[in-house]
Structures are given as C-alpha cells and as structure tokens.
Write a protein that holds these residues in place. Sequence first.
Motif, PDB file in Angstrom:
ATOM      1  N   ARG A 153       0.856  -1.181   0.000  1.00  8.73           N
ATOM      2  CA  ARG A 153       0.000   0.000   0.000  1.00  8.73           C
ATOM      3  C   ARG A 153       0.893   1.231   0.000  1.00  8.73           C
ATOM      4  NH1 ARG A 153      -4.416  -1.788   4.647  1.00  8.73           N
ATOM      5  NH2 ARG A 153      -5.170  -3.664   3.559  1.00  8.73           N
ATOM      6  N   ASN A 154       0.661   2.073  -0.975  1.00  7.62           N
ATOM      7  CA  ASN A 154       1.514   3.258  -1.146  1.00  7.62           C
ATOM      8  C   ASN A 154       2.993   2.862  -1.211  1.00  7.62           C
ATOM      9  OD1 ASN A 154      -0.731   5.063  -1.025  1.00  7.62           O
ATOM     10  ND2 ASN A 154      -0.710   4.863   1.218  1.00  7.62           N
ATOM     11  N   GLY A 155       3.239   1.693  -1.831  1.00  8.75           N
ATOM     12  CA  GLY A 155       4.610   1.242  -2.046  1.00  8.75           C
ATOM     13  C   GLY A 155       5.234   0.500  -0.885  1.00  8.75           C
ATOM     14  N   ILE A 156       4.495   0.312   0.221  1.00  8.55           N
ATOM     15  CA  ILE A 156       5.058  -0.297   1.429  1.00  8.55           C
ATOM     16  C   ILE A 156       4.201  -1.481   1.855  1.00  8.55           C
ATOM     17  CG2 ILE A 156       5.711   0.093   3.845  1.00  8.55           C
ATOM     18  CD1 ILE A 156       5.965   3.082   3.133  1.00  8.55           C
ATOM     19  N   TYR A 157       4.842  -2.601   2.160  1.00 13.34           N
ATOM     20  CA  TYR A 157       4.109  -3.779   2.606  1.00 13.34           C
ATOM     21  C   TYR A 157       3.620  -3.588   4.032  1.00 13.34           C
ATOM     22  CZ  TYR A 157       5.077  -6.622  -1.471  1.00 13.34           C
ATOM     23  OH  TYR A 157       5.097  -7.123  -2.749  1.00 13.34           O
ATOM     24  N   THR A 158       2.335  -3.860   4.222  1.00 13.02           N
ATOM     25  CA  THR A 158       1.713  -3.752   5.534  1.00 13.02           C
ATOM     26  C   THR A 158       0.702  -4.880   5.694  1.00 13.02           C
ATOM     27  OG1 THR A 158       0.451  -2.281   7.003  1.00 13.02           O
ATOM     28  CG2 THR A 158      -0.094  -2.222   4.661  1.00 13.02           C
ATOM     29  N   HIS A 159       0.373  -5.202   6.925  1.00 13.97           N
ATOM     30  CA  HIS A 159      -0.570  -6.287   7.208  1.00 13.97           C
ATOM     31  C   HIS A 159      -1.848  -5.693   7.782  1.00 13.97           C
ATOM     32  CE1 HIS A 159      -2.048 -10.252   8.345  1.00 13.97           C
ATOM     33  NE2 HIS A 159      -1.005 -10.781   7.749  1.00 13.97           N
ATOM     34  N   THR A 160      -2.967  -6.217   7.345  1.00 14.82           N
ATOM     35  CA  THR A 160      -4.262  -5.675   7.787  1.00 14.82           C
ATOM     36  C   THR A 160      -4.639  -6.146   9.185  1.00 14.82           C
ATOM     37  OG1 THR A 160      -5.416  -7.516   6.718  1.00 14.82           O
ATOM     38  CG2 THR A 160      -5.107  -5.494   5.428  1.00 14.82           C
ATOM     39  N   GLU A 161      -3.931  -7.162   9.699  1.00 19.79           N
ATOM     40  CA  GLU A 161      -4.330  -7.758  10.976  1.00 19.79           C
ATOM     41  C   GLU A 161      -3.279  -7.549  12.064  1.00 19.79           C
ATOM     42  OE1 GLU A 161      -5.321 -11.804  10.245  1.00 19.79           O
ATOM     43  OE2 GLU A 161      -6.893 -11.329   8.775  1.00 19.79           O
ATOM     44  N   ASN A 162      -2.639  -6.402  12.032  1.00 24.27           N
ATOM     45  CA  ASN A 162      -1.729  -6.006  13.108  1.00 24.27           C
ATOM     46  C   ASN A 162      -0.583  -6.986  13.321  1.00 24.27           C
ATOM     47  OD1 ASN A 162      -0.914  -4.142  15.089  1.00 24.27           O
ATOM     48  ND2 ASN A 162      -1.882  -5.339  16.723  1.00 24.27           N
ATOM     49  N   ARG A 163       0.042  -7.400  12.225  1.00 23.00           N
ATOM     50  CA  ARG A 163       1.242  -8.227  12.291  1.00 23.00           C
ATOM     51  C   ARG A 163       2.443  -7.377  11.899  1.00 23.00           C
ATOM     52  NH1 ARG A 163      -0.065 -13.571  12.958  1.00 23.00           N
ATOM     53  NH2 ARG A 163       2.145 -14.102  12.768  1.00 23.00           N
ATOM     54  N   LYS A 164       3.604  -7.769  12.381  1.00 23.38           N
ATOM     55  CA  LYS A 164       4.834  -7.043  12.077  1.00 23.38           C
ATOM     56  C   LYS A 164       5.923  -8.043  11.718  1.00 23.38           C
ATOM     57  CE  LYS A 164       6.304  -3.376  14.494  1.00 23.38           C
ATOM     58  NZ  LYS A 164       6.948  -2.559  15.563  1.00 23.38           N
ATOM     59  N   VAL A 165       6.775  -7.660  10.780  1.00 23.84           N
ATOM     60  CA  VAL A 165       7.912  -8.486  10.390  1.00 23.84           C
ATOM     61  C   VAL A 165       9.130  -8.123  11.220  1.00 23.84           C
ATOM     62  CG1 VAL A 165       9.574  -8.944   8.527  1.00 23.84           C
ATOM     63  CG2 VAL A 165       7.131  -8.901   8.028  1.00 23.84           C
ATOM     64  N   ILE A 166       9.935  -9.126  11.548  1.00 22.60           N
ATOM     65  CA  ILE A 166      11.281  -8.886  12.068  1.00 22.60           C
ATOM     66  C   ILE A 166      12.253  -9.593  11.123  1.00 22.60           C
ATOM     67  CG2 ILE A 166      12.918  -9.196  13.955  1.00 22.60           C
ATOM     68  CD1 ILE A 166      10.612  -9.166  15.905  1.00 22.60           C
ATOM     69  N   PHE A 167      13.205  -8.828  10.574  1.00 25.31           N
ATOM     70  CA  PHE A 167      14.221  -9.372   9.682  1.00 25.31           C
ATOM     71  C   PHE A 167      15.497  -9.672  10.467  1.00 25.31           C
ATOM     72  CE2 PHE A 167      11.604  -6.597   6.929  1.00 25.31           C
ATOM     73  CZ  PHE A 167      11.257  -7.490   5.932  1.00 25.31           C
ATOM     74  N   VAL A 168      16.122 -10.818  10.180  1.00 31.67           N
ATOM     75  CA  VAL A 168      17.303 -11.226  10.953  1.00 31.67           C
ATOM     76  C   VAL A 168      18.623 -10.746  10.335  1.00 31.67           C
ATOM     77  CG1 VAL A 168      16.092 -13.271  11.800  1.00 31.67           C
ATOM     78  CG2 VAL A 168      17.668 -13.489   9.860  1.00 31.67           C
ATOM     79  N   GLY A 169      18.548  -9.887   9.306  1.00 33.81           N
ATOM     80  CA  GLY A 169      19.777  -9.351   8.724  1.00 33.81           C
ATOM     81  C   GLY A 169      20.235 -10.097   7.485  1.00 33.81           C
ATOM     82  N   ASP A 170      21.367  -9.647   6.933  1.00 30.55           N
ATOM     83  CA  ASP A 170      21.930 -10.147   5.669  1.00 30.55           C
ATOM     84  C   ASP A 170      20.975  -9.890   4.505  1.00 30.55           C
ATOM     85  OD1 ASP A 170      24.289 -10.840   6.836  1.00 30.55           O
ATOM     86  OD2 ASP A 170      24.213 -12.959   6.300  1.00 30.55           O
ATOM     87  N   PHE A 171      20.823  -8.606   4.194  1.00 28.34           N
ATOM     88  CA  PHE A 171      19.995  -8.182   3.071  1.00 28.34           C
ATOM     89  C   PHE A 171      20.807  -8.078   1.782  1.00 28.34           C
ATOM     90  CE2 PHE A 171      18.715  -5.775   6.955  1.00 28.34           C
ATOM     91  CZ  PHE A 171      17.682  -6.617   7.315  1.00 28.34           C
ATOM     92  N   VAL A 172      22.108  -7.829   1.906  1.00 29.17           N
ATOM     93  CA  VAL A 172      22.940  -7.491   0.751  1.00 29.17           C
ATOM     94  C   VAL A 172      23.800  -8.675   0.314  1.00 29.17           C
ATOM     95  CG1 VAL A 172      22.998  -5.070   1.427  1.00 29.17           C
ATOM     96  CG2 VAL A 172      24.842  -6.587   2.176  1.00 29.17           C
ATOM     97  N   ASP A 173      24.490  -8.464  -0.840  1.00 30.49           N
ATOM     98  CA  ASP A 173      25.452  -9.413  -1.415  1.00 30.49           C
ATOM     99  C   ASP A 173      24.744 -10.647  -1.994  1.00 30.49           C
ATOM    100  OD1 ASP A 173      27.436  -7.649  -0.615  1.00 30.49           O
ATOM    101  OD2 ASP A 173      27.824  -8.707   1.259  1.00 30.49           O
TER     102      ASP A 173
END
Length: 308
Positions: A28-48
């Motif tokens: 939504r508006n270019g950003i991922y969001t959840h309709t049911e009040n959930r949140k993501v946690i990323f554990v790192g290592d996005f690059v390479d």
Amino acid sequence: MRYDIIGDIHGHADPLEILLQKLGYERRNGIYTHTENRKVIFVGDFVDRGPKIRETLHIVKDMCDAGHAEAVMGNHEFNAISFHTVHTENGGFFRNHTIEEIEQHLETMRQFRHYQNEWKVFLEWFKKLPLYLDKGTFRVVHACWDSAQVNYLKKNFEGVNEEFLRMTNDKANSNEMYKVVSDMLKGKEYELPKGYYFFDKGGVMRTECRIKWWKKVQEETTFGDMLFDCPENLSSAHFSDDDPLYHYQENIPVFFGHYWLKGMPKVENPNAICLDYSVAKEGKLVAASIDSENTTSDVRFTYVLAKA
C-alpha cells in the motif's frame, strides 16, 4: 502484537515479495503492511550475492521506517559498513579490499553503481540497526545469542562509530568487543585440538569450526553433532565437562539466521530456531510466525523457493 520473523534474504527481492504476500502483507503506497496487526522482524543479511539487492533494501527499509517491521544487523551489513568506512588512523578502510572481500561484496557494488546517493543512505541506516532484539518473551539475533555478551553490549556499546569499527575489525589485537560482535554476527567458533584441521571451500586450512550452539547437548552428543566441518577423525569423539562447547540453555526462544541450513525448515530446539535455509544457494526463504508476544509455543513456518 503478532510477528513474522524472516531469515537471510541476500538480495532475493522476488521471493521476499512472494513470502510477504503468502503471509498476508499487501503493498500500500509502495510499502508492505498487514491488515491484521502483524509485524515483520528481519534477521539481517539483506545485501550481497542476490540479483535484486537494491530492491530488497527498499522493501525492508521502507517497512521499518513505516513501523511495519524491525530488523537486526547481519554480518554482511557490518562488513559493508567496514568496507566503505575510511580508517583515518591507518589509511585505507576498516575492512580490507583484497580480492576475497571485493568478490564477496561485488554484486552489491555493481547494483548500486548508478545509485551512489541511495547507497550512502542505506549505509547510514545499517549503522543504526540494533545488534539484537529482546522482546522479553523471545529474542532475535543474526548468528548467536549469548546473554553474557548481550549484557556486555548493554554496558559498553555506544553505537557504530569509528572507535567501535576500530575494535571490531582488529582481529590481530582481539579485544572483548571484537569477540562479542564477531560471535553475535558470525557465530561462535571452537578451536580444534592440536593436530586437527579441515579445508574450507576456498582450500584454506582451518583449525576452528563454527558451533551449532542451538542444538541440545546430551551425554551421547559428539563433536560431529555440534561442529560444522568437523574433521571426520574427530566427529565421533565426545567433548569433556572441563572443555564444553557453548550451547543455548535458556528457556526464552531466540530466532536467528546465518547458517545456510538445507532441507525443510524444522525446529531442532524450540528455544533456538534457525531461519536461514540458503535462499542464496537455490534454497528457501523462510519465515517463522508467532501469534502472540506472550507465547511462542506454536511456531508456524512459511517458505518460498529461491526460484519460485
């Protein structure tokens, strides 16, 4: 709050978007969001390594900035900071620019060749990523949780500044901060008994093996059970009580990545759950979902193949 904790991505933006959609997130508006009040946690290592590093970083950072996600630093983000930060005392940079280091980081540099200002923004964001998250009822770290080391950081970590980079990149004069950050972002290692060694994938002889610190230790547990790349002639031996291998013994679950596991996602230890299943080696991008901060007893895995 309910959470979806996602393992190492390494520039695989397409599987990431498919995974987010499977988990119920909408753009939504270019950003991922959840309709049911959930949140993501990323554990790192996005690059390479991956084909869409820039796109991955935009997805992750945008979600974090909007409050729909949190993230911890991975060793590849730490390496990127060190690779691009000038060492004002010694000259050069905090991470060496040898062929090995350049090859590891080359795909990221290629993809940001025409987006240097963006890359500077992401580097500054990397510096602000926490080294761990403690939610009370569960924890998140990139490679290894050791509560004594977390307590050390609480007392001594003052942010990713030049002094921090000097200490954490100086292996020759290894200090406590170097050890703590190395363990947390790259995993603990065990010095093999004299005369034992193995050759890594680059043909270099090594005398230290990474520890599978999340595995439960029993009387019959062997070196082969607990060490990556354990020499075959040591694998059936048992470690002694006066020379124990570090293993996680707390009852608060910790989620982590980093270790390039293979096969189907599974829980080897309900209190220490790895979410890295080698998406950068045609494996899987994995999420663990928990429906309440107050209980992590029912963890659900969702995954997407690297080439979905």
